[in-house]
Design an enzyme around this catalytic site. Structure first.
Site, short mmCIF file in Angstrom:
data_model
loop_
_atom_site.label_atom_id
_atom_site.label_comp_id
_atom_site.label_asym_id
_atom_site.label_seq_id
_atom_site.Cartn_x
_atom_site.Cartn_y
_atom_site.Cartn_z
N HIS A 98 72.68 90.76 152.40
CA HIS A 98 73.40 91.36 151.12
C HIS A 98 74.05 92.75 151.59
O HIS A 98 73.28 93.28 152.38
CB HIS A 98 72.63 91.45 149.88
CG HIS A 98 72.34 90.03 149.12
ND1 HIS A 98 71.95 89.96 147.87
CD2 HIS A 98 72.45 88.83 149.72
CE1 HIS A 98 71.86 88.69 147.69
NE2 HIS A 98 72.14 87.74 148.70
N GLU A 100 73.88 95.37 149.96
CA GLU A 100 72.90 96.59 149.58
C GLU A 100 71.81 96.65 150.97
O GLU A 100 71.55 97.77 151.25
CB GLU A 100 72.30 96.43 148.42
CG GLU A 100 73.09 96.16 147.18
CD GLU A 100 73.49 94.93 146.88
OE1 GLU A 100 73.44 94.57 145.60
OE2 GLU A 100 73.83 94.04 147.59
N CYS A 128 70.79 92.27 142.76
CA CYS A 128 69.80 91.20 142.38
C CYS A 128 68.83 91.65 142.66
O CYS A 128 68.25 92.87 142.92
CB CYS A 128 70.09 89.95 143.31
SG CYS A 128 69.49 90.12 145.03
N CYS A 131 67.60 92.90 146.13
CA CYS A 131 68.16 94.18 146.52
C CYS A 131 67.52 95.34 145.36
O CYS A 131 67.57 96.55 146.10
CB CYS A 131 69.60 94.01 146.29
SG CYS A 131 70.58 93.13 147.65
#
Length: 205
Positions: A98, A100, A128, A131
C-alpha cells in the site's frame, strides 16, 4: 493499464502542479547562499497540507495508470518532503504494498530511524487497518488524509485505531483535504472495472 478519458485532463493538470511543487520542495536557494552578505542558510520552505496532498494525488494518478487502486502518499519531516509513493500491489503482487507502507519505509530509510514522531503522513484515502497499525508502529506524528473509506477505513469510518486510548500513541488526524479529487480518481478507477454479466467482481481496496 491507462486510465479512461475522464482521468486524462486531471492527469495533465496534476502533472503540472506536481512539477511546480517538486521544484519548490527541492529548491536549493543558490541565489540566496551566493550573496556575500548572507551568513546563515535560509530555512527550507515548508510544504502545506494542501501542497502535500497535491503530490499524493499525483502519485495516485501514477497508480491509476498502472492499473492499481489510485492511492498516493507522501511523508513530511518537519514540513519538508522526504518520501512519496503510490499503491504497487498489482505491480509487485504484494498484498502489503500500500502507498502508506511504502512511504513509511522510504521515510525511515531517508531519516535513518523507524521512529517518525516528527513526521506527517499525507494520503489520498483513509488508511486501512494494516496501514493504521503501521502508522502506530512508526509513531507517526500526524496523519492527513483526503477521502473517507466507508468500507474499510480504520481511522474514522469503520474503526478509529489511532484514537484508541488503550494504545500508547494517538497522533492527531486531519481529514477531508482535497477529498473530492481523491474520490473522483477512485470513482474513475472502479467505473472502468464494474462487474460484468459473468459475475466478475471489481478489485478490492
Amino acid at each position: 493499464m491507462a486510465s479512461g478519458s475522464l482521468a486524462r485532463p486531471w492527469r495533465d493538470a496534476r502533472a503540472a502542479e506536481s512539477a511546480r511543487l517538486e521544484s519548490v520542495c527541492g529548491a536549493t536557494h543558490r541565489g540566496f547562499e551566493s550573496h556575500s552578505l548572507r551568513r546563515e542558510r535560509p530555512s527550507p520552505r515548508l510544504v502545506t497540507d494542501d501542497e502535500a496532498m497535491a503530490l499524493a494525488l499525483a502519485e495516485a494518478e501514477t497508480a491509476l495508470a498502472e492499473g492499481d487502486v489510485p492511492v498516493g502518499a507522501v511523508v513530511l519531516h518537519d514540513g519538508t518532503l522526504v518520501a512519496r509513493r503510490h499503491n504497487e500491489r498489482e505491480r509487485r503482487q504484494d498484498p502489503t504494498a500500500h502507498a502508506e507502507i511504502l512511504a513509511l519505509q522510504d521515510a525511515a530509510a531517508a531519516l535513518g530511524t523507524w521512529r517518525l514522531i516528527d513526521c506527517t503522513l499525507v494520503v489520498t484515502l483513509e488508511p486501512c487497518i494494516m496501514c493504521a497499525g503501521a502508522l502506530l508502529a512508526a509513531r507517526i506524528g500526524r496523519l492527513v488524509y483526503g477521502a473517507a473509506d466507508l468500507k474499510g477505513g480504520a481511522t474514522a469510518s469503520l474503526y478509529n485505531v489511532l484514537a484508541d486510548p488503550r494504545l500508547n500513541h494517538n497522533p492527531p488526524i486531519v481529514h477531508g483535504v482535497r477529498a473530492a479529487e481523491a474520490s473522483a480518481l477512485l470513482t474513475t478507477f472502479f467505473a472502468e472495472r464494474r462487474p460484468n454479466p459473468s459475475g466478475a467482481r471489481e478489485p478490492d481496496l
